[in-house]
Design a protein around this motif. Sequence first.
Motif, PDB file in Angstrom:
ATOM      1  N   ASP A 149     -43.362  -3.722 -11.781  1.00 23.69           N
ATOM      2  CA  ASP A 149     -44.224  -4.576 -12.598  1.00 23.69           C
ATOM      3  C   ASP A 149     -44.624  -3.886 -13.897  1.00 23.69           C
ATOM      4  O   ASP A 149     -44.823  -4.562 -14.919  1.00 23.69           O
ATOM      5  N   ARG A 164     -41.741  -4.509 -16.160  1.00 20.92           N
ATOM      6  CA  ARG A 164     -41.589  -5.942 -16.421  1.00 20.92           C
ATOM      7  C   ARG A 164     -42.691  -6.467 -17.332  1.00 20.92           C
ATOM      8  O   ARG A 164     -42.415  -7.154 -18.320  1.00 20.92           O
ATOM      9  N   HIS A 205     -41.650  -8.106 -20.838  1.00 19.61           N
ATOM     10  CA  HIS A 205     -42.282  -9.370 -21.204  1.00 19.61           C
ATOM     11  C   HIS A 205     -43.229  -9.218 -22.391  1.00 19.61           C
ATOM     12  O   HIS A 205     -43.358 -10.137 -23.207  1.00 19.61           O
ATOM     13  N   THR A 221     -36.966 -11.187 -19.203  1.00 19.02           N
ATOM     14  CA  THR A 221     -36.301 -11.307 -17.903  1.00 19.02           C
ATOM     15  C   THR A 221     -34.800 -11.044 -18.030  1.00 19.02           C
ATOM     16  O   THR A 221     -34.184 -10.442 -17.155  1.00 19.02           O
ATOM     17  N   LEU A 258     -34.420  -7.267 -18.448  1.00 23.79           N
ATOM     18  CA  LEU A 258     -35.219  -6.468 -17.524  1.00 23.79           C
ATOM     19  C   LEU A 258     -34.397  -5.488 -16.692  1.00 23.79           C
ATOM     20  O   LEU A 258     -34.811  -4.334 -16.516  1.00 23.79           O
ATOM     21  N   THR A 264     -35.352  -1.571 -16.807  1.00 24.13           N
ATOM     22  CA  THR A 264     -35.882  -0.954 -15.589  1.00 24.13           C
ATOM     23  C   THR A 264     -35.027   0.230 -15.162  1.00 24.13           C
ATOM     24  O   THR A 264     -35.541   1.303 -14.817  1.00 24.13           O
TER      25      THR A 264
END
Length: 270
Positions: free
Chosen positions: A82, A85, A90, A99, A102, A106
């Motif tokens: 999170d 993200r 975001h 998205t 992502l 990540t």
Amino acid sequence: MTQAATFLATAASSDDSSFHPPSITDFFPPAIFFEGTPFEMTRITFAQLLATLAVVVIFWLGTRRMTMVPGRFQSIVEMGLDFVRVNIAHDLLGRKDGTRFLPILTTMFFMILFMNLTGVIPGINIAGTGVIAVPLLLAVVAYVTFIYAGIKKSPKNFFKNSLFPSGVPPALYIIVTPLELLSTFIIRPVTLTLRLLMNMIVGHLMLVLFFSATQFFIVTLGGWWTVLGAGTLAFGFAFTLFEILVAFLQAYVFTILTAVYIQLAVAEEH
């Protein structure tokens, strides 16, 4: 202090019981496994493999049996995911593009973080990102990603708007265009590579300096020199905590800059 410095310089030049400060040769370690084969492994490649394995195992264990009410381990993994993200993808790219990119953001963040952290693991004590191959590879990935994003968003105008920004008098393009080419398509991957690489190199050299000085003062010299050894040991532990912070910050900076470059590439003017 002058006498101490003179003593250390003399000791460092002797053959026996000498002080060996860290040097750039630390980043060219000898093979520890499979020497002389295509699979030759040094301490750095071992650190890289260990970090990669740790990322895979942690996220596999944290996501293989996800429940609506997460346990402690699943909660930690979800917090990490999170963080990237929400705070990077975001926040900078919006929900749709965030998205979309992502997975690569990540992967980049946690790969850098775990490889950085091997620099403070006893017995390894060198970051997997401490050789240019890894930062350069990640910079190339970031470079290709933001160019792909720009071309995908505006196939005809991406390079035109990047090199010939709107609102500039045509006569100034002879100055602006070379600068935009240099800053956008050359300096970005270079700075991404060098920022990460140099921070990990300097961090390693400082840690080795503190702890090797501690060993030299306490074990080799003994006597009242142990007082200085206690001081270098304290500095070593303090700098270890600082390096953990740097490991996180460098992963964050590299990933957020990649997101910024993608955001600039998909901006409406392109």
